[in-house]
Write an enzyme that holds these catalytic residues in place. Structure first.
Site, PDB file in Angstrom:
ATOM      1  CG  PHE A 115      34.773  32.865  43.336  1.00  0.00           C
ATOM      2  CD1 PHE A 115      35.218  33.273  44.457  1.00  0.00           C
ATOM      3  CD2 PHE A 115      33.344  33.215  43.258  1.00  0.00           C
ATOM      4  CE1 PHE A 115      34.572  33.825  45.449  1.00  0.00           C
ATOM      5  CE2 PHE A 115      32.583  33.872  43.964  1.00  0.00           C
ATOM      6  CZ  PHE A 115      33.352  34.331  45.192  1.00  0.00           C
ATOM      7  CG  LEU A 116      38.073  33.972  36.388  1.00  0.00           C
ATOM      8  CD1 LEU A 116      39.717  34.088  35.842  1.00  0.00           C
ATOM      9  CD2 LEU A 116      37.367  34.477  35.167  1.00  0.00           C
ATOM     10  CG  ASN A 121      41.410  35.128  45.984  1.00  0.00           C
ATOM     11  OD1 ASN A 121      40.897  34.093  45.688  1.00  0.00           O
ATOM     12  ND2 ASN A 121      41.674  35.959  45.343  1.00  0.00           N
ATOM     13  CG  PHE A 134      45.050  25.634  46.448  1.00  0.00           C
ATOM     14  CD1 PHE A 134      45.685  26.987  46.480  1.00  0.00           C
ATOM     15  CD2 PHE A 134      44.105  25.576  45.700  1.00  0.00           C
ATOM     16  CE1 PHE A 134      45.254  27.774  45.270  1.00  0.00           C
ATOM     17  CE2 PHE A 134      43.879  26.264  44.487  1.00  0.00           C
ATOM     18  CZ  PHE A 134      44.368  27.191  44.269  1.00  0.00           C
ATOM     19  CG  LEU A 135      46.867  20.148  50.698  1.00  0.00           C
ATOM     20  CD1 LEU A 135      46.337  18.939  51.071  1.00  0.00           C
ATOM     21  CD2 LEU A 135      47.315  20.979  51.770  1.00  0.00           C
ATOM     22  N   GLY A 143      51.906  33.579  43.591  1.00  0.00           N
ATOM     23  CA  GLY A 143      52.341  34.729  43.036  1.00  0.00           C
ATOM     24  C   GLY A 143      50.835  35.029  42.165  1.00  0.00           C
ATOM     25  CB  CYS A 159      44.166  36.947  42.810  1.00  0.00           C
ATOM     26  SG  CYS A 159      43.286  37.484  41.309  1.00  0.00           S
ATOM     27  CE  LYS A 161      44.244  42.630  42.721  1.00  0.00           C
ATOM     28  NZ  LYS A 161      43.057  42.279  43.316  1.00  0.00           N
ATOM     29  CE  LYS A 210      46.692  29.868  37.523  1.00  0.00           C
ATOM     30  NZ  LYS A 210      45.613  29.635  38.297  1.00  0.00           N
TER      31      LYS A 210
HETATM   32  N1  LIG Z   1      42.864  37.731  37.073  1.00  0.00           N
HETATM   33  C1  LIG Z   1      42.373  36.976  37.885  1.00  0.00           C
HETATM   34  O1  LIG Z   1      42.471  35.702  37.742  1.00  0.00           O
HETATM   35  C2  LIG Z   1      41.084  37.343  38.910  1.00  0.00           C
HETATM   36  C3  LIG Z   1      40.356  36.472  39.210  1.00  0.00           C
HETATM   37  C4  LIG Z   1      39.414  36.725  40.011  1.00  0.00           C
HETATM   38  C5  LIG Z   1      39.350  38.179  40.490  1.00  0.00           C
HETATM   39  N2  LIG Z   1      39.897  39.214  39.826  1.00  0.00           N
HETATM   40  C6  LIG Z   1      39.852  40.516  39.925  1.00  0.00           C
HETATM   41  O2  LIG Z   1      39.171  41.031  38.783  1.00  0.00           O
HETATM   42  C7  LIG Z   1      39.698  42.369  38.630  1.00  0.00           C
HETATM   43  C8  LIG Z   1      40.182  42.558  37.048  1.00  0.00           C
HETATM   44  O3  LIG Z   1      41.370  41.616  36.973  1.00  0.00           O
HETATM   45  P1  LIG Z   1      42.110  41.325  35.734  1.00  0.00           P
HETATM   46  O4  LIG Z   1      42.967  40.268  35.907  1.00  0.00           O
HETATM   47  O5  LIG Z   1      41.217  40.986  34.743  1.00  0.00           O
HETATM   48  O6  LIG Z   1      42.672  42.624  35.466  1.00  0.00           O
HETATM   49  P2  LIG Z   1      43.524  43.310  33.826  1.00  0.00           P
HETATM   50  O7  LIG Z   1      44.612  44.116  34.390  1.00  0.00           O
HETATM   51  O8  LIG Z   1      43.845  41.804  33.323  1.00  0.00           O
HETATM   52  O9  LIG Z   1      42.383  43.995  33.202  1.00  0.00           O
HETATM   53  C9  LIG Z   1      41.875  45.159  33.542  1.00  0.00           C
HETATM   54  C10 LIG Z   1      41.408  45.872  32.039  1.00  0.00           C
HETATM   55  O10 LIG Z   1      40.659  46.971  32.628  1.00  0.00           O
HETATM   56  C11 LIG Z   1      41.029  47.928  31.454  1.00  0.00           C
HETATM   57  N3  LIG Z   1      40.696  49.356  31.962  1.00  0.00           N
HETATM   58  C12 LIG Z   1      41.246  50.170  32.703  1.00  0.00           C
HETATM   59  N4  LIG Z   1      40.674  51.132  33.225  1.00  0.00           N
HETATM   60  C13 LIG Z   1      39.469  51.203  32.350  1.00  0.00           C
HETATM   61  C14 LIG Z   1      38.353  52.067  31.900  1.00  0.00           C
HETATM   62  N5  LIG Z   1      38.203  53.264  32.483  1.00  0.00           N
HETATM   63  N6  LIG Z   1      37.556  51.549  30.999  1.00  0.00           N
HETATM   64  C15 LIG Z   1      37.877  50.622  30.524  1.00  0.00           C
HETATM   65  N7  LIG Z   1      38.699  49.597  30.596  1.00  0.00           N
HETATM   66  C16 LIG Z   1      39.614  50.094  31.500  1.00  0.00           C
HETATM   67  C17 LIG Z   1      42.659  47.702  31.270  1.00  0.00           C
HETATM   68  O11 LIG Z   1      43.088  48.272  30.028  1.00  0.00           O
HETATM   69  C18 LIG Z   1      42.538  46.303  31.250  1.00  0.00           C
HETATM   70  O12 LIG Z   1      42.493  45.785  29.860  1.00  0.00           O
HETATM   71  C19 LIG Z   1      40.486  42.851  39.794  1.00  0.00           C
HETATM   72  O13 LIG Z   1      39.975  43.348  40.704  1.00  0.00           O
HETATM   73  C20 LIG Z   1      41.107  41.423  40.113  1.00  0.00           C
HETATM   74  O14 LIG Z   1      41.483  41.419  41.549  1.00  0.00           O
HETATM   75  C21 LIG Z   1      40.782  38.681  38.996  1.00  0.00           C
END
Ligand SMILES: NC(=O)c1ccc[n+]([C@@H]2O[C@H](COP(=O)([O-])OP(=O)(O)OC[C@H]3O[C@@H](n4cnc5c(N)ncnc54)[C@H](O)[C@@H]3O)[C@@H](O)[C@H]2O)c1
Length: 431
Positions: free
Chosen positions: A148-149, A209, A250-251, A258, A261, A264, A321
């Site tokens: 949830f970060l 989300n 969030f108001l 954008g 998260c 999508k 942001k």
């Molecule tokens: N970014 C956010 O704020 C956030 C918050 C909550 C949840 N999420 C969720 O967490 C997940 C990750 O998001 P993110 O923003 O950290 O993604 P990101 O794209 O920043 O990082 C994904 C990483 O995975 C690596 N990767 C891909 N395939 C791999 C493999 N086979 N082995 C090892 N590494 C591999 C990529 O090289 C990349 O560094 C998503 O499902 C997202 O929806 C993201």
């Protein structure tokens, strides 16, 4: 407990470093060689407050590697934090997750707990469990542990999380997860720990989300009505927020959400429900409103100018942001693309994401590292991100440096009285 975190993006890297902070030894795996080399030099490949310092503080507790074969073999608990981007049809793409699962399955020689942190549709953990254990000598237990970060405050959000949500389907994994997170549930952190089924945990993430996205689209729609009626969204939102059932966060009206998260995850839940035979009308509306909201500044500029051709435009802020260098799904893209389609001349500024933007737009726009030069001789300004550098900018300079001091502010950065005093023509959202 030997812990591996695979995928060192915004979620994986922050998770790994925070797990080290609470006393674990962690192996960080990524397939991106360049990223791992940067990490080995203790440099943070993403812009996230406090992360680099924490990486350095815990350099002896974290290994960075591309050697997934060895890492999957040697670690007992594997956090999966790879991306789950949007497919063209709006559903979640789980290919990265299954690729990691295949690799873990191939190289594990003992039983493993696999913790899915990536955001995945409801039922995915159960499917992964079936997939992993089919024709396998080792047992894989799959745990759902959604994240949830928020980017920009990710370290704080992890160590002082609003809650830790863990979905398990077996007693052993449940115990392991409780043990693993114990330091965070005790003082000084005192993070609430919520244990449930995997399906519920998966649902919590999407429901949360989607609710936040809905809140943003709702306040944006109210802002649009404010514009038509003479009400001021700042006053309306502030007063609404005092009602604790609504809450202050969030108001903030603007040019739409954008990031990696909300866009999508709203579409993924909508399509997931559609496949279940359920039309998720609230979220469909939130998505539609957000698409329209992103065009607000352009629509206003088109009304104000006969033509945008050869108009010199400054874009202030490119990220979705402040506090992050992430450009994914930033409204800046939509606006720059439309301006270029109209043959406008586009100058861009961002305090942290200029190089990333340059890698995409190459020589199509002009890049600046300061606001003065970005706005110089411009016909108008678009504000896309409420970076402190932009919010705190001397308003008199707009008049001094621009050809015509006109600002279209998608983030409501300035006080209306002060803008008036500075003699700037100003359009903001819902005011
Ligand atoms: N970014 C956010 O704020 C956030 C918050 C909550 C949840 N999420 C969720 O967490 C997940 C990750 O998001 P993110 O923003 O950290 O993604 P990101 O794209 O920043 O990082 C994904 C990483 O995975 C690596 N990767 C891909 N395939 C791999 C493999 N086979 N082995 C090892 N590494 C591999 C990529 O090289 C990349 O560094 C998503 O499902 C997202 O929806 C993201």
């Amino acid at each position: 407990m030997k812990i591996a975190v695979t995928g060192t993006g915004y979620v994986g890297l922050v998770t790994a470093v925070c797990l080290a902070k609470i006393g674990h030894k962690v192996t960080c795996i990524d397939i991106d060689d360049e990223k791992i080399e940067t990490l080995k030099e203790l440099k943070c490949p993403i812009y996230e407050e406090g992360l680099q310092e924490l990486m350095q503080e815990h350099q002896n507790d974290i290994i960075y590697t591309t050697d997934y074969k060895k890492s999957y073999k040697e670690n007992d608990v594997i956090f999966v934090c790879v991306g789950t981007p949007e497919r063209e049809d709006g559903t979640a793409n789980l290919n990265y997750i299954y690729k990691v699962c295949d690799e873990i399955k191939e190289y594990s020689k003992s039983d493993k707990v696999i913790v899915i942190k990536s955001t995945v549709p409801i039922g995915t953990n159960k499917e992964i469990q079936k997939y992993m254990n089919k024709d396998s000598d080792t047992t894989f237990n799959i745990v759902s542990n959604p994240e949830f970060l928020s980017q920009g405050t990710a370290v704080k959000d992890t160590l002082n999380a609003s809650r830790i949500v863990v979905g398990t389907n077996d007693k052993n994994s449940k115990k392991i997860m409780e043990e693993l997170y114990k330091p965070l549930t005790k003082p000084p952190y005192n993070v609430p720990y919520l244990s449930m089924s995997r399906e519920s945990a998966e649902m919590v993430k999407y429901a949360s989300n989607n609710f936040l996205a809905l809140k943003i689209s709702y306040i944006n729609e109210i802002a649009n009505i404010c514009e038509k009626t003479g009400a001021n969204i700042d006053d309306v939102a502030l007063s609404m927020g005092y009602d604790q059932r609504i809450g202050k966060q969030f108001l903030k009206a603007g040019i739409g959400y954008g990031g990696s998260c909300f866009p999508k995850d709203t579409k993924a839940l909508y399509h997931f429900c559609k496949d279940l035979g359920y039309k998720l009308q609230t979220i469909e509306a939130a998505i539609d409103i957000n698409i329209l909201q992103r065009q607000k500044l352009i629509e206003q500029a088109k009304k104000d100018f006969e033509s945008l051709e050869n108009k010199k435009v400054a874009i202030l802020g490119l990220t979705f942001k402040p506090g992050t260098d992430d450009l994914r799904e930033s409204p800046a893209f939509d606006n720059v693309d439309i301006l270029l389609d109209y043959n406008a001349i586009v100058n861009v500024y961002d305090p942290v994401a200029i190089d990333k933007f340059k890698a995409i737009y190459k020589n199509k726009v002009n890049y600046y590292h300061d606001i003065d030069n970005t706005i110089k001789d411009c016909d108008f300004v678009f504000i896309m991100t409420e970076w402190q550098e932009i919010v705190g900018y001397d308003l008199n300079k707009y008049k001094e440096l621009m050809k015509t001091p006109i600002i279209y502010d998608g983030r409501n950065c300035y006080d209306l009285e002060k803008i008036k005093e500075a003699g700037i023509k100003y359009y903001s959202i819902g005011r």
